[in-house]
Design a protein around this motif. Structure first.
Motif: not given
Length: 402
Positions: A48-64
């Motif tokens: 859900f941490l990944v889900v929350m980051s995706s809902v709020f900040y889009g593909r921030v995981y991919c970029g950073y």
């Protein structure tokens, strides 16, 4: 920072799943595989941490944060740097020889880096010191050695040939993001209502994915790295104009700078779920016992009558020390008058991270007034943390006179 975090996590047991020892490490806690409840809360919290980051900040995981993205960009930068250095140092060589030399150096560096990255990756699943011994002995026989060799080969091919193609063809996260995002999710968006673009196309040239952000903010290849934002700000800034590419809250939403993201029911629900799993994980860790004692009767023989008339019942114990220090467990019995516990040694020592198993007997002297089933309690005390545990148990004996 993200590279250092990726390397440091398994070595400091922040997150690691030790397959040979069947242990799950989370922020310093050593969880045993049968502690499913805690592991479940931990995995659900991370999900859900990944889900929350995706809902709020889009593909921030991919970029950073994504190691694939970080190392792919690093390999491309390394290749370009080596090509420039070789060209400058050996300007008298023919172009094809300079190209071959640069490629050879690049492959050599990537090969060494692949061994290191494979070692780090496998360290998430095998204890690093054990893995280092396997690497030093060129182990290609055990599962750990074979996995290490396979990951090294895959890593070399990935960062020398595949690189960012993986993101656009095989990685499922970009497609998952399409289902999680909505009209308020953070986007990289090109806005030029007054037609200020000078068509320099630097935003296209600096994009690691090779896309033109001006066409659409919803291109699956876009990883929100913001290189195009910096490029546009740099070029138009020299002309005294603001950049045309921005982080925005949704395609039609306001610019993210200085603005808070709009909240809706979806974001409230996701946040509450994340807090629930975080609370559950915290409570489970707080209530976790470092030393777990299990006692069960051996009923293959209900009871044994000795030559002296004593009645014996046999029990099996299992002590799991999930802490980082040695411990000992003291056994005693209550609510069974006249009975004695035959266990050596008592207390039972247990080394850190190990399980001690054994058997003991409880006996009643001859001539005691007995019932077929007597209920009593085995009390265990843990040293040195002084915790106690009561285990209800039954004692079987022949009925007097029968």
């Amino acid at each position: 920072f993200c590279f250092l975090a990726f390397v440091a996590l398994p070595f400091f047991n922040v997150v690691r799943f030790d397959i040979p020892r069947q242990r799950f490490y989370l922020v310093g806690y050593e969880l045993w595989i049968h502690e499913f409840g805690i592991i479940f809360f931990a995995l659900m919290f991370l999900m859900f941490l990944v889900v929350m980051s995706s809902v709020f900040y889009g593909r921030v995981y991919c970029g950073y944060l994504c190691p694939q993205m970080i190392f792919s960009e690093a390999s491309m930068a390394l290749e370009a740097w080596l090509r420039r250095r070789v060209t400058k140092r050996f300007i008298q060589w023919k172009p094809k020889w300079r190209e071959r030399a640069a490629r050879g150096l690049f492959f050599a560096v990537v090969a060494v880096g692949s061994v290191f990255l494979a070692f780090v990756f496998i360290s998430y699943f095998v204890e690093p010191r054990d893995l280092l011994r396997r690497l030093a002995s060129f182990d290609l026989v055990t599962a750990g050695g074979i996995a290490g060799a396979a990951v090294t080969l895959v890593t070399f091919l990935d960062f020398s040939l595949v690189r960012l193609r993986f993101c656009t063809t095989a990685c499922p996260y970009g497609y998952l993001q399409g289902m999680l995002s909505d009209s308020h999710t953070l986007l990289v968006h090109y806005r030029d209502e007054t037609h200020e673009c000078i068509e320099c196309k630097k935003c296209v040239r600096v994009c690691p994915m090779g896309i033109d952000i001006r066409k659409s903010p919803f291109q699956i290849e876009c990883v929100h790295c913001a290189d195009c934002i910096d490029a546009c700000d740099e070029i138009l800034g020299k002309l005294g104009k603001p950049g045309l590419i921005h982080y925005v809250w949704g395609e039609k939403g306001p610019l993210s700078a200085g603005r808070r993201q709009p909240w809706d029911a979806k974001r409230v629900i996701v946040t509450l779920l994340l807090l629930c799993y975080a609370s559950g994980l915290g409570i489970a860790l707080a209530k976790r016992r470092l030393v777990v004692v299990d006692v069960s009767p051996l009923r293959a023989t209900l009871y044994r009558v000795g030559a002296d008339g004593r009645v014996y019942n046999r029990f099996r114990y299992s002590i799991s020390n999930r802490g980082k220090k040695p411990a000992a467990v003291i056994f005693s019995i209550v609510q069974l008058p006249g009975a004695s516990l035959d266990l050596e040694p008592n207390p039972v020592p247990v080394a850190a991270g190990l399980t001690a198993q054994g058997e003991f007997e409880i006996w009643e002297p001859a001539g005691e007034r007995r019932e077929l089933v007597s209920h009593f309690t085995i009390v265990t005390g843990t040293v040195p943390d002084q915790t106690t545990n009561s285990i209800p148990m039954t004692f079987l004996a022949p009925v007097e006179g029968k």
